[in-house]
Design a protein around this motif. Structure first.
Motif, PDB file in Angstrom:
ATOM      1  N   PRO A 126      40.321  33.264  56.789  1.00  0.00           N
ATOM      2  CA  PRO A 126      40.928  32.525  57.909  1.00  0.00           C
ATOM      3  C   PRO A 126      41.707  31.290  57.485  1.00  0.00           C
ATOM      4  O   PRO A 126      42.592  30.827  58.212  1.00  0.00           O
ATOM      5  CB  PRO A 126      39.717  32.154  58.773  1.00  0.00           C
ATOM      6  CG  PRO A 126      38.704  33.205  58.462  1.00  0.00           C
ATOM      7  CD  PRO A 126      38.880  33.511  57.019  1.00  0.00           C
ATOM      8  N   ASP A 127      41.402  30.739  56.307  1.00  0.00           N
ATOM      9  CA  ASP A 127      42.123  29.566  55.821  1.00  0.00           C
ATOM     10  C   ASP A 127      43.386  29.923  55.049  1.00  0.00           C
ATOM     11  O   ASP A 127      44.055  29.041  54.496  1.00  0.00           O
ATOM     12  CB  ASP A 127      41.213  28.714  54.927  1.00  0.00           C
ATOM     13  CG  ASP A 127      40.048  28.124  55.700  1.00  0.00           C
ATOM     14  OD1 ASP A 127      40.232  27.819  56.897  1.00  0.00           O
ATOM     15  OD2 ASP A 127      38.957  27.992  55.116  1.00  0.00           O
ATOM     16  N   GLY A 128      43.681  31.218  54.992  1.00  0.00           N
ATOM     17  CA  GLY A 128      44.911  31.648  54.326  1.00  0.00           C
ATOM     18  C   GLY A 128      44.789  31.871  52.842  1.00  0.00           C
ATOM     19  O   GLY A 128      45.806  32.045  52.154  1.00  0.00           O
ATOM     20  N   ARG A 129      43.573  31.886  52.311  1.00  0.00           N
ATOM     21  CA  ARG A 129      43.381  32.118  50.869  1.00  0.00           C
ATOM     22  C   ARG A 129      43.239  33.608  50.579  1.00  0.00           C
ATOM     23  O   ARG A 129      42.395  34.277  51.183  1.00  0.00           O
ATOM     24  CB  ARG A 129      42.156  31.365  50.362  1.00  0.00           C
ATOM     25  CG  ARG A 129      42.316  29.840  50.366  1.00  0.00           C
ATOM     26  CD  ARG A 129      41.119  29.180  49.673  1.00  0.00           C
ATOM     27  NE  ARG A 129      39.904  29.437  50.441  1.00  0.00           N
ATOM     28  CZ  ARG A 129      39.424  28.609  51.363  1.00  0.00           C
ATOM     29  NH1 ARG A 129      40.064  27.489  51.647  1.00  0.00           N
ATOM     30  NH2 ARG A 129      38.307  28.892  52.012  1.00  0.00           N
ATOM     31  N   LEU A 130      44.042  34.095  49.654  1.00  0.00           N
ATOM     32  CA  LEU A 130      43.988  35.503  49.264  1.00  0.00           C
ATOM     33  C   LEU A 130      42.887  35.709  48.233  1.00  0.00           C
ATOM     34  O   LEU A 130      42.863  35.041  47.190  1.00  0.00           O
ATOM     35  CB  LEU A 130      45.333  35.949  48.687  1.00  0.00           C
ATOM     36  CG  LEU A 130      45.378  37.359  48.070  1.00  0.00           C
ATOM     37  CD1 LEU A 130      45.083  38.422  49.128  1.00  0.00           C
ATOM     38  CD2 LEU A 130      46.729  37.620  47.406  1.00  0.00           C
ATOM     39  N   ASP A 131      41.961  36.620  48.517  1.00  0.00           N
ATOM     40  CA  ASP A 131      40.921  37.002  47.568  1.00  0.00           C
ATOM     41  C   ASP A 131      41.470  38.166  46.745  1.00  0.00           C
ATOM     42  O   ASP A 131      41.488  39.310  47.193  1.00  0.00           O
ATOM     43  CB  ASP A 131      39.654  37.412  48.325  1.00  0.00           C
ATOM     44  CG  ASP A 131      38.474  37.679  47.401  1.00  0.00           C
ATOM     45  OD1 ASP A 131      38.699  38.145  46.268  1.00  0.00           O
ATOM     46  OD2 ASP A 131      37.322  37.452  47.820  1.00  0.00           O
ATOM     47  N   MET A 132      41.943  37.867  45.533  1.00  0.00           N
ATOM     48  CA  MET A 132      42.591  38.883  44.721  1.00  0.00           C
ATOM     49  C   MET A 132      41.638  40.010  44.335  1.00  0.00           C
ATOM     50  O   MET A 132      42.049  41.171  44.218  1.00  0.00           O
ATOM     51  CB  MET A 132      43.203  38.253  43.467  1.00  0.00           C
ATOM     52  CG  MET A 132      43.996  39.238  42.605  1.00  0.00           C
ATOM     53  SD  MET A 132      45.400  40.020  43.475  1.00  0.00           S
ATOM     54  CE  MET A 132      46.603  38.693  43.418  1.00  0.00           C
ATOM     55  N   VAL A 133      40.363  39.670  44.135  1.00  0.00           N
ATOM     56  CA  VAL A 133      39.397  40.725  43.795  1.00  0.00           C
ATOM     57  C   VAL A 133      39.322  41.750  44.918  1.00  0.00           C
ATOM     58  O   VAL A 133      39.373  42.959  44.690  1.00  0.00           O
ATOM     59  CB  VAL A 133      38.006  40.125  43.508  1.00  0.00           C
ATOM     60  CG1 VAL A 133      36.962  41.239  43.377  1.00  0.00           C
ATOM     61  CG2 VAL A 133      38.044  39.300  42.235  1.00  0.00           C
ATOM     62  N   LYS A 134      39.212  41.274  46.160  1.00  0.00           N
ATOM     63  CA  LYS A 134      39.153  42.198  47.299  1.00  0.00           C
ATOM     64  C   LYS A 134      40.458  42.967  47.444  1.00  0.00           C
ATOM     65  O   LYS A 134      40.452  44.180  47.710  1.00  0.00           O
ATOM     66  CB  LYS A 134      38.859  41.432  48.582  1.00  0.00           C
ATOM     67  CG  LYS A 134      37.436  40.907  48.687  1.00  0.00           C
ATOM     68  CD  LYS A 134      37.208  40.233  50.034  1.00  0.00           C
ATOM     69  CE  LYS A 134      35.765  39.735  50.146  1.00  0.00           C
ATOM     70  NZ  LYS A 134      35.531  39.056  51.466  1.00  0.00           N
ATOM     71  N   ALA A 135      41.589  42.291  47.278  1.00  0.00           N
ATOM     72  CA  ALA A 135      42.879  42.960  47.429  1.00  0.00           C
ATOM     73  C   ALA A 135      43.055  44.065  46.394  1.00  0.00           C
ATOM     74  O   ALA A 135      43.488  45.182  46.719  1.00  0.00           O
ATOM     75  CB  ALA A 135      44.008  41.939  47.321  1.00  0.00           C
ATOM     76  N   VAL A 136      42.706  43.765  45.143  1.00  0.00           N
ATOM     77  CA  VAL A 136      42.818  44.781  44.089  1.00  0.00           C
ATOM     78  C   VAL A 136      41.849  45.930  44.356  1.00  0.00           C
ATOM     79  O   VAL A 136      42.182  47.108  44.154  1.00  0.00           O
ATOM     80  CB  VAL A 136      42.561  44.154  42.710  1.00  0.00           C
ATOM     81  CG1 VAL A 136      42.398  45.234  41.636  1.00  0.00           C
ATOM     82  CG2 VAL A 136      43.703  43.223  42.336  1.00  0.00           C
ATOM     83  N   THR A 137      40.649  45.600  44.820  1.00  0.00           N
ATOM     84  CA  THR A 137      39.668  46.643  45.123  1.00  0.00           C
ATOM     85  C   THR A 137      40.179  47.576  46.214  1.00  0.00           C
ATOM     86  O   THR A 137      40.100  48.802  46.091  1.00  0.00           O
ATOM     87  CB  THR A 137      38.334  46.014  45.556  1.00  0.00           C
ATOM     88  OG1 THR A 137      37.815  45.233  44.482  1.00  0.00           O
ATOM     89  CG2 THR A 137      37.315  47.098  45.913  1.00  0.00           C
ATOM     90  N   HIS A 138      40.723  47.016  47.312  1.00  0.00           N
ATOM     91  CA  HIS A 138      41.252  47.850  48.390  1.00  0.00           C
ATOM     92  C   HIS A 138      42.417  48.712  47.891  1.00  0.00           C
ATOM     93  O   HIS A 138      42.494  49.914  48.182  1.00  0.00           O
ATOM     94  CB  HIS A 138      41.729  46.988  49.556  1.00  0.00           C
ATOM     95  CG  HIS A 138      40.631  46.285  50.298  1.00  0.00           C
ATOM     96  ND1 HIS A 138      39.389  46.839  50.500  1.00  0.00           N
ATOM     97  CD2 HIS A 138      40.599  45.062  50.898  1.00  0.00           C
ATOM     98  CE1 HIS A 138      38.636  45.998  51.189  1.00  0.00           C
ATOM     99  NE2 HIS A 138      39.345  44.911  51.438  1.00  0.00           N
ATOM    100  N   ALA A 139      43.335  48.097  47.133  1.00  0.00           N
ATOM    101  CA  ALA A 139      44.487  48.838  46.637  1.00  0.00           C
ATOM    102  C   ALA A 139      44.065  49.959  45.696  1.00  0.00           C
ATOM    103  O   ALA A 139      44.579  51.079  45.760  1.00  0.00           O
ATOM    104  CB  ALA A 139      45.455  47.888  45.933  1.00  0.00           C
ATOM    105  N   THR A 140      43.108  49.650  44.817  1.00  0.00           N
ATOM    106  CA  THR A 140      42.597  50.676  43.898  1.00  0.00           C
ATOM    107  C   THR A 140      41.983  51.834  44.667  1.00  0.00           C
ATOM    108  O   THR A 140      42.183  53.006  44.318  1.00  0.00           O
ATOM    109  CB  THR A 140      41.547  50.059  42.956  1.00  0.00           C
ATOM    110  OG1 THR A 140      42.141  48.989  42.213  1.00  0.00           O
ATOM    111  CG2 THR A 140      41.007  51.100  41.992  1.00  0.00           C
TER     112      THR A 140
END
Length: 424
Positions: free
Chosen positions: A226-240
């Motif tokens: 909600p504060d606009g911070r991208l969690d790269m671990v989660k993003a990479v996990t979803h993309a993978t």
């Protein structure tokens, strides 16, 4: 009672034909502990479907972790990548509910329907490359490249950026899905997966600066707090997860469907006469030779199922392939019959809150891919003798290769490389 060696899941015999073993299990020991997997195995349709829906007593966390702990050399490589955490298939409510709601936006019925023309064009483009040859290995020439191209388009990346998605997905299956590999091969698979993670991280970083109407942007939104911070671990996990599932399952669905059709010439002939039957062939393939023959859960509490007590924290293997062959629900389950009335009972896409997010997309690619292949390649047939070899990966059922031949048009002696005329 069934002897436990019958359920040596990693043996070539079981990988080639799990169904005869499951039939014995369903009759004599429908829920049993398998030493080979280190899990409780559930084989009957009613029990599998009930557990899939029972999120109160069974968790989806760590559903795809290694059945065998990787050796230190592999773990050292994996530490160079991103932790495997937070995949949508590994989440429980309420986090799963929130993430699923966001990702659903990329898989609406309208969006999937709008892709049909693109999938048709991609399938024909692939066939154009070999239609005049009279022979091809379809897993590498068609069944794999089609879903790779499709998922690249949905993600919003170029086919050049996605050129290695297929190999990466294969290596991820070997690394995460229970294959027994020599250490050097396991290390190479880990290196490949880490390369995929870093490649996807680069694509995510670029897309975060330039949002678009694509899945990659949707993934970024789902992984941003909600504060606009991208969690790269989660993003990479979803993309993978989407690269892996979007490629691997559809590749195997297409290969398994073609194999079944070629082993049943009457069904192939019916499809050639009426391409609209492709949708029914896809559903029956999902039942008869499901590309995802199992999934796992973890018991949150001690659970009693019939005469069996599953301990708290025990891992449970839900044998979808066995459930799809349960005689209590499916009549004459070994028969390949796209016209059967009970095909809708299959669990090929799961049940409950974790029903496959990409089910409609997989169905579209399967239907279009089969219709294009069978209309463009007259006299399609196996080029070698059956049985065809299946890969030794517990969580996925797919062919190592699929050599086929057909009645290719004769090439003119004056222009041996002429482009073939497209079959209408």
């Amino acid at each position: 009672m069934t002897e436990r060696p019958t359920f040596a899941f990693f043996s070539p015999e079981v990988q080639q034909d799990p169904y005869s073993r499951y039939a014995v299990a369903r009759a004599e020991e429908p829920i049993f502990f398998c030493e080979d997997l280190g899990m409780w195995v559930v084989t009957r349709h009613a029990d599998v479907a009930a557990i899939l829906r029972d999120t109160d007593r069974f968790s989806s966390k760590v559903t795809t972790t290694n059945i065998k702990e990787p050796p230190p050399e592999v773990l050292a490589v994996m530490r160079k990548g991103f932790p495997r955490t937070g995949s949508i298939v590994q989440l429980d409510a309420p986090e799963h509910t929130a993430v699923r709601r966001k990702l659903n936006a990329a898989f609406t019925a309208e969006r999937i329907a709008a892709l049909e023309g693109t999938v048709v064009a991609l399938a024909n483009e692939l066939v154009d490359a070999f239609a005049a040859d009279g022979r091809a290995e379809l897993m590498t020439r068609f069944c794999g490249p089609l879903p790779v191209a499709v998922i690249a388009g949905i993600l919003g990346v170029s086919r050049a950026d996605a050129s290695e998605f297929g190999q990466w997905a294969d290596d991820a299956a070997r690394l995460f899905m229970g294959g027994r590999l020599p250490t050097d091969e396991w290390v190479r698979a880990a290196e490949s997966v880490v390369a995929m993670q870093h490649h996807l991280a680069g694509l995510i970083t670029a897309r975060a600066s330039a949002p678009a109407a694509d899945l990659l942007t949707t993934i970024i939104q789902a992984a941003t707090d909600p504060d606009g911070r991208l969690d790269m671990v989660k993003a990479v996990t979803h993309a993978t997860t989407f690269v892996f599932a979007g490629h691997k399952t559809t590749t195997d669905l297409l290969g398994n469907a073609v194999r079944l059709l070629l082993l049943h010439p009457d069904r192939l002939a019916a499809l050639v006469r009426d391409p609209s039957l492709a949708a029914a062939v896809v559903e029956e393939t999902l039942r008869r030779d499901c590309p995802v023959p199992g999934t796992t859960r973890v018991a949150r509490v001690e659970v009693k199922l019939g005469d069996v007590t599953i301990p708290q924290d025990a891992r449970v293997f839900l044998a979808l392939g066995s459930a799809n062959h349960d005689e209590r629900v499916i009549a004459d389950p070994l028969r390949f019959d796209p016209e059967r009335a009970d095909v809708g009972e299959h669990l090929g896409f799961g049940r409950g809150v974790h029903f496959c997010l990409g089910a409609a997309l997989a169905r579209l690619q399967g239907r279009v891919g089969l219709a294009v292949l069978t209309s463009r390649l007259p006299g399609l047939r196996l080029a070698g003798d059956p049985p065809l070899k299946f890969r030794q990966v517990v969580m996925f059922r797919g062919l190592v290769s699929l050599e086929v031949s057909w009645d290719a048009p004769e090439r003119s002696s004056a222009s041996p490389a002429a482009t073939p005329t497209r079959t209408k």
